[in-house]
Design a protein around this motif. Structure first.
Motif, mmCIF file in Angstrom:
data_model
loop_
_atom_site.group_PDB
_atom_site.id
_atom_site.type_symbol
_atom_site.label_atom_id
_atom_site.label_comp_id
_atom_site.label_asym_id
_atom_site.label_seq_id
_atom_site.Cartn_x
_atom_site.Cartn_y
_atom_site.Cartn_z
ATOM 1 N N ILE A 74 0.842 -1.207 0.000
ATOM 2 C CA ILE A 74 0.000 0.000 0.000
ATOM 3 C C ILE A 74 0.871 1.248 0.000
ATOM 4 O O ILE A 74 0.610 2.196 -0.748
ATOM 5 C CB ILE A 74 -0.964 -0.011 1.204
ATOM 6 C CG1 ILE A 74 -2.035 -1.080 0.993
ATOM 7 C CG2 ILE A 74 -1.604 1.359 1.403
ATOM 8 C CD1 ILE A 74 -2.892 -1.344 2.208
ATOM 9 N N LEU A 75 1.896 1.252 0.816
ATOM 10 C CA LEU A 75 2.813 2.393 0.857
ATOM 11 C C LEU A 75 3.456 2.606 -0.509
ATOM 12 O O LEU A 75 3.513 3.728 -1.017
ATOM 13 C CB LEU A 75 3.883 2.169 1.932
ATOM 14 C CG LEU A 75 4.909 3.277 2.109
ATOM 15 C CD1 LEU A 75 4.241 4.549 2.602
ATOM 16 C CD2 LEU A 75 5.991 2.827 3.081
ATOM 17 N N ARG A 76 3.905 1.537 -1.139
ATOM 18 C CA ARG A 76 4.554 1.632 -2.449
ATOM 19 C C ARG A 76 3.581 2.138 -3.509
ATOM 20 O O ARG A 76 3.896 3.049 -4.287
ATOM 21 C CB ARG A 76 5.113 0.269 -2.859
ATOM 22 C CG ARG A 76 5.934 0.306 -4.152
ATOM 23 C CD ARG A 76 6.392 -1.081 -4.555
ATOM 24 N NE ARG A 76 5.299 -1.942 -4.958
ATOM 25 C CZ ARG A 76 4.708 -1.894 -6.152
ATOM 26 N NH1 ARG A 76 5.091 -1.022 -7.049
ATOM 27 N NH2 ARG A 76 3.720 -2.716 -6.438
ATOM 28 N N LEU A 77 2.363 1.581 -3.532
ATOM 29 C CA LEU A 77 1.376 2.009 -4.518
ATOM 30 C C LEU A 77 0.949 3.455 -4.288
ATOM 31 O O LEU A 77 0.756 4.219 -5.255
ATOM 32 C CB LEU A 77 0.161 1.082 -4.501
ATOM 33 C CG LEU A 77 0.417 -0.343 -4.985
ATOM 34 C CD1 LEU A 77 -0.823 -1.205 -4.766
ATOM 35 C CD2 LEU A 77 0.853 -0.358 -6.437
ATOM 36 N N ASN A 78 0.809 3.812 -3.034
ATOM 37 C CA ASN A 78 0.456 5.186 -2.695
ATOM 38 C C ASN A 78 1.538 6.139 -3.194
ATOM 39 O O ASN A 78 1.240 7.183 -3.775
ATOM 40 C CB ASN A 78 0.270 5.317 -1.183
ATOM 41 C CG ASN A 78 -0.302 6.654 -0.789
ATOM 42 O OD1 ASN A 78 -1.090 7.244 -1.511
ATOM 43 N ND2 ASN A 78 0.094 7.132 0.372
ATOM 44 N N TYR A 79 2.766 5.786 -3.007
ATOM 45 C CA TYR A 79 3.886 6.626 -3.457
ATOM 46 C C TYR A 79 3.915 6.728 -4.980
ATOM 47 O O TYR A 79 4.108 7.804 -5.545
ATOM 48 C CB TYR A 79 5.207 6.052 -2.942
ATOM 49 C CG TYR A 79 6.429 6.699 -3.539
ATOM 50 C CD1 TYR A 79 6.760 8.014 -3.241
ATOM 51 C CD2 TYR A 79 7.246 5.983 -4.412
ATOM 52 C CE1 TYR A 79 7.883 8.607 -3.804
ATOM 53 C CE2 TYR A 79 8.378 6.566 -4.968
ATOM 54 C CZ TYR A 79 8.689 7.879 -4.659
ATOM 55 O OH TYR A 79 9.798 8.466 -5.202
ATOM 56 N N SER A 87 6.508 12.655 -0.907
ATOM 57 C CA SER A 87 7.722 12.836 -1.693
ATOM 58 C C SER A 87 8.612 11.608 -1.523
ATOM 59 O O SER A 87 8.362 10.756 -0.663
ATOM 60 C CB SER A 87 8.464 14.093 -1.222
ATOM 61 O OG SER A 87 8.916 13.892 0.102
ATOM 62 N N THR A 88 9.649 11.549 -2.328
ATOM 63 C CA THR A 88 10.593 10.441 -2.219
ATOM 64 C C THR A 88 11.221 10.381 -0.831
ATOM 65 O O THR A 88 11.280 9.303 -0.232
ATOM 66 C CB THR A 88 11.671 10.537 -3.317
ATOM 67 O OG1 THR A 88 11.029 10.471 -4.590
ATOM 68 C CG2 THR A 88 12.690 9.424 -3.193
ATOM 69 N N PRO A 89 11.663 11.504 -0.262
ATOM 70 C CA PRO A 89 12.204 11.430 1.101
ATOM 71 C C PRO A 89 11.180 10.943 2.132
ATOM 72 O O PRO A 89 11.515 10.193 3.038
ATOM 73 C CB PRO A 89 12.648 12.866 1.394
ATOM 74 C CG PRO A 89 12.907 13.471 0.061
ATOM 75 C CD PRO A 89 11.896 12.836 -0.854
ATOM 76 N N TYR A 91 8.648 8.919 1.459
ATOM 77 C CA TYR A 91 8.482 7.488 1.196
ATOM 78 C C TYR A 91 9.631 6.696 1.807
ATOM 79 O O TYR A 91 9.421 5.677 2.477
ATOM 80 C CB TYR A 91 8.403 7.236 -0.315
ATOM 81 C CG TYR A 91 8.434 5.770 -0.693
ATOM 82 C CD1 TYR A 91 7.336 4.958 -0.470
ATOM 83 C CD2 TYR A 91 9.571 5.203 -1.261
ATOM 84 C CE1 TYR A 91 7.354 3.617 -0.819
ATOM 85 C CE2 TYR A 91 9.605 3.857 -1.604
ATOM 86 C CZ TYR A 91 8.496 3.078 -1.382
ATOM 87 O OH TYR A 91 8.518 1.746 -1.707
ATOM 88 N N LEU A 92 10.852 7.169 1.587
ATOM 89 C CA LEU A 92 12.016 6.474 2.145
ATOM 90 C C LEU A 92 12.002 6.503 3.665
ATOM 91 O O LEU A 92 12.394 5.522 4.314
ATOM 92 C CB LEU A 92 13.308 7.075 1.594
ATOM 93 C CG LEU A 92 13.525 6.874 0.085
ATOM 94 C CD1 LEU A 92 14.760 7.630 -0.374
ATOM 95 C CD2 LEU A 92 13.610 5.408 -0.259
ATOM 96 N N ALA A 93 11.534 7.608 4.231
ATOM 97 C CA ALA A 93 11.431 7.694 5.698
ATOM 98 C C ALA A 93 10.411 6.686 6.218
ATOM 99 O O ALA A 93 10.631 6.031 7.249
ATOM 100 C CB ALA A 93 11.058 9.109 6.119
ATOM 101 N N GLU A 94 9.296 6.561 5.498
ATOM 102 C CA GLU A 94 8.282 5.572 5.899
ATOM 103 C C GLU A 94 8.838 4.152 5.800
ATOM 104 O O GLU A 94 8.636 3.328 6.696
ATOM 105 C CB GLU A 94 7.028 5.704 5.023
ATOM 106 C CG GLU A 94 6.197 6.916 5.317
ATOM 107 C CD GLU A 94 5.504 6.833 6.658
ATOM 108 O OE1 GLU A 94 5.102 5.719 7.067
ATOM 109 O OE2 GLU A 94 5.394 7.879 7.307
#
Length: 132
Positions: A74-79, A87-89, A91-94
């Protein structure tokens, strides 16, 4: 009574005593057999209960793993597909937060009590429900 008759009576008494002794020994063996059967039944019951507990814990771990994979997806699809969701940062933080949670639940660097399967399960459950 003659000597022969006395020996016959003594012999009969000895046989009677030997038979009684054997009957006592047979009763003792049967009692021990019953005790062993009861102990064995109890051990089997405890083993079955332990197996069932372990099976339920394993199923819980499986479900937690499925939920963790679903959260990551879900996190990946949301991103990837939701515009301006993060943002990418972010997403990476999550992702990093999820990974840190995995390390925390792994028990690395912790006492053996904290890394027990039960505490790991609790750690995973807390993570799953806090993310939902």
């Amino acid at each position: 009574m003659g000597a022969r008759a006395r020996r016959a009576v003594d012999s009969a008494q000895q046989r009677s005593i030997a038979i009684a002794d054997l009957q006592v020994k047979v009763a003792e063996v049967e009692r021990q057999r019953g005790e062993m059967a009861n102990r064995l039944r109890e051990e089997v019951l405890l083993s079955v209960l332990d197996f069932e507990r372990t099976r339920r814990e394993f199923q819980g771990f499986q479900e937690i793993g499925r939920r963790s994979q679903l959260r990551n997806e879900i996190l990946r699809l949301n991103y990837r597909f939701v515009a301006d969701s993060m943002s990418t940062p972010q997403y990476l933080a999550e992702q990093n937060a999820l990974d840190v949670g995995d390390w925390r639940c792994s028990g690395i660097g912790r006492s053996s009590e904290r890394s027990s399967p039960k505490s790991k399960l609790w750690c995973w459950v807390q993570r799953v429900f806090s993310a939902v």
